[in-house]
Scaffold this active site. Structure first.
Site, mmCIF file in Angstrom:
data_model
loop_
_atom_site.group_PDB
_atom_site.id
_atom_site.type_symbol
_atom_site.label_atom_id
_atom_site.label_comp_id
_atom_site.label_asym_id
_atom_site.label_seq_id
_atom_site.Cartn_x
_atom_site.Cartn_y
_atom_site.Cartn_z
ATOM 1 C CB CYS A 1 3.589 -4.683 11.501
ATOM 2 S SG CYS A 1 1.901 -4.737 11.619
ATOM 3 C CB SER B 1 -1.176 -10.479 10.671
ATOM 4 O OG SER B 1 -1.535 -11.123 9.299
ATOM 5 C CG HIS C 1 -9.175 -5.474 3.270
ATOM 6 N ND1 HIS C 1 -8.897 -4.743 4.354
ATOM 7 C CD2 HIS C 1 -8.141 -6.482 3.402
ATOM 8 C CE1 HIS C 1 -7.917 -5.237 5.106
ATOM 9 N NE2 HIS C 1 -7.562 -6.425 4.304
ATOM 10 C CB CYS D 1 -3.191 -0.123 12.410
ATOM 11 S SG CYS D 1 -1.413 0.244 12.012
ATOM 12 C CB THR E 1 -2.158 0.611 5.656
ATOM 13 O OG1 THR E 1 -2.918 -0.343 6.151
ATOM 14 C CG2 THR E 1 -2.984 1.924 6.104
ATOM 15 C CD GLU F 1 -6.318 -0.379 5.547
ATOM 16 O OE1 GLU F 1 -5.801 0.605 5.109
ATOM 17 O OE2 GLU F 1 -5.520 -1.444 5.916
ATOM 18 C CB SER G 1 -4.504 -7.223 2.149
ATOM 19 O OG SER G 1 -4.126 -6.363 1.185
#
Length: 316
Positions: free
Chosen positions: A12, A270, A124, A96, A168, A126, A227
């Site tokens: 992405c 990823s 996680h 990001c 996200t 994030e 994830s």
């Protein structure tokens, strides 16, 4: 055997940007370049960057003074940002931009004294970064929930002044259920106009849903700690299909494809395309036909590098 490729799949815009930041930093400043946590959750990518001179660390106390450090795509807490500033480390932030958007929401809620609920997976990176962006000085707090059971057990101090944000890379279907549970329990809860799940997560889940409808077995190329890759595998399994998450072609087992007519292949956000090609080649070595790609949603989003790195690149 037929091979059917999901579209879109793989990298992405946020992953592209994060990897480019590490590569540009290595080119401009030479190794070692320190990276806090895996810049993206893919073993192949991390190993490649490590060979080029990136040094991956868990915490900033492992980074020597006067060094360059890169924050991973998953984002970091205010405490990490402040420690880097206090130590005078040169930071390139590969967070990001869609994660940064969530950080901005959380910061705003904290400033207003609005309590926040983060929907996400405990542990996680994030989630740790987003939770750590909430400043409790205004009397509010931030809470983490993962599922509807967590919502049922949740007690907040100020239910009349409450908002939610999301990680996200979650399952779109699961997150919708959690949001419904939050709205039922806290009728006045605020939330983003659109949940915080990113466009790439949405598109890849839509694509794997289409893929699973047409295939007998689904392969997801991605690392176990990714994830969004795990959510793709789970989605295919929920649709009644055998689904496997593999880091690379060497993890494939020929027995998975006994009596299989159609093999679906996709990849997490990823996972680089080279790994997908290696999986396809292994399947073809076992007798599969050339792959056919499904029609899908075109992605043309790009994120620019940090301004300070662009300046250094120009000067170099």
């Amino acid at each position: 055997m037929e091979i059917v490729l999901a579209n879109p799949r793989g990298f992405c815009a946020g992953v592209d940007r994060a990897i480019a930041i590490v590569n540009r930093a290595l080119e401009c400043f030479n190794p070692p370049i320190y990276v806090r946590h895996e810049v993206v959750h893919n073993k192949f990518v991390v190993d490649d960057l490590r060979q080029r001179g990136a040094v991956f660390v868990d915490e900033l106390d492992q980074v020597p003074d006067d060094s360059i450090v890169i924050f991973s795509a998953h984002g970091v807490s205010k405490a990490v940002q402040q420690e880097a500033e206090r130590r005078g480390l040169k930071v390139f932030d590969a967070t990001c931009p869609l994660v940064t958007k969530v950080h901005i929401e959380v910061t705003k809620y904290a400033r207003e004294g609005t309590e926040a609920i983060l929907i996400g997976h405990e542990g996680h990176p994030e989630v740790e970064g987003t939770m750590g962006q909430y400043d409790k000085l205004k009397g509010g707090d931030i809470y983490l929930v993962e599922d509807e059971a967590d919502v049922a057990a949740l007690e907040v101090r100020h239910p009349e002044k409450l908002a939610f944000v999301t990680q996200t890379t979650l399952s779109i279907d699961d997150t919708a259920k959690v949001i419904d549970a939050l709205r039922a329990k806290f009728p006045n809860i605020q939330g983003p106009r659109k949940d915080d799940i990113c466009y790439a997560t949405q598109n890849r889940q839509d694509a794997v849903r289409d893929l699973a409808e047409k295939c007998d077995v689904v392969l997801v190329v991605g690392s176990p700690n990714s994830s969004n890759s795990n959510r793709l595998r789970e989605l295919a399994e929920r649709m009644g299909k055998a689904a496997y998450l593999v880091d690379n072609a060497d993890q494939l087992e020929q027995s998975w494809f006994n009596d299989t007519c159609k093999i679906g292949v996709t990849a997490g956000a990823s996972a680089p395309e080279i790994l997908i090609k290696q999986v396809i080649q292994r399947l073809q070595d076992w007798g599969a036909q050339a792959p056919k790609e499904l029609e899908g949603r075109e992605e043309n989003i790009t994120f620019s590098l940090p301004k300070e790195l662009r300046i250094h690149v120009t000067q170099a």
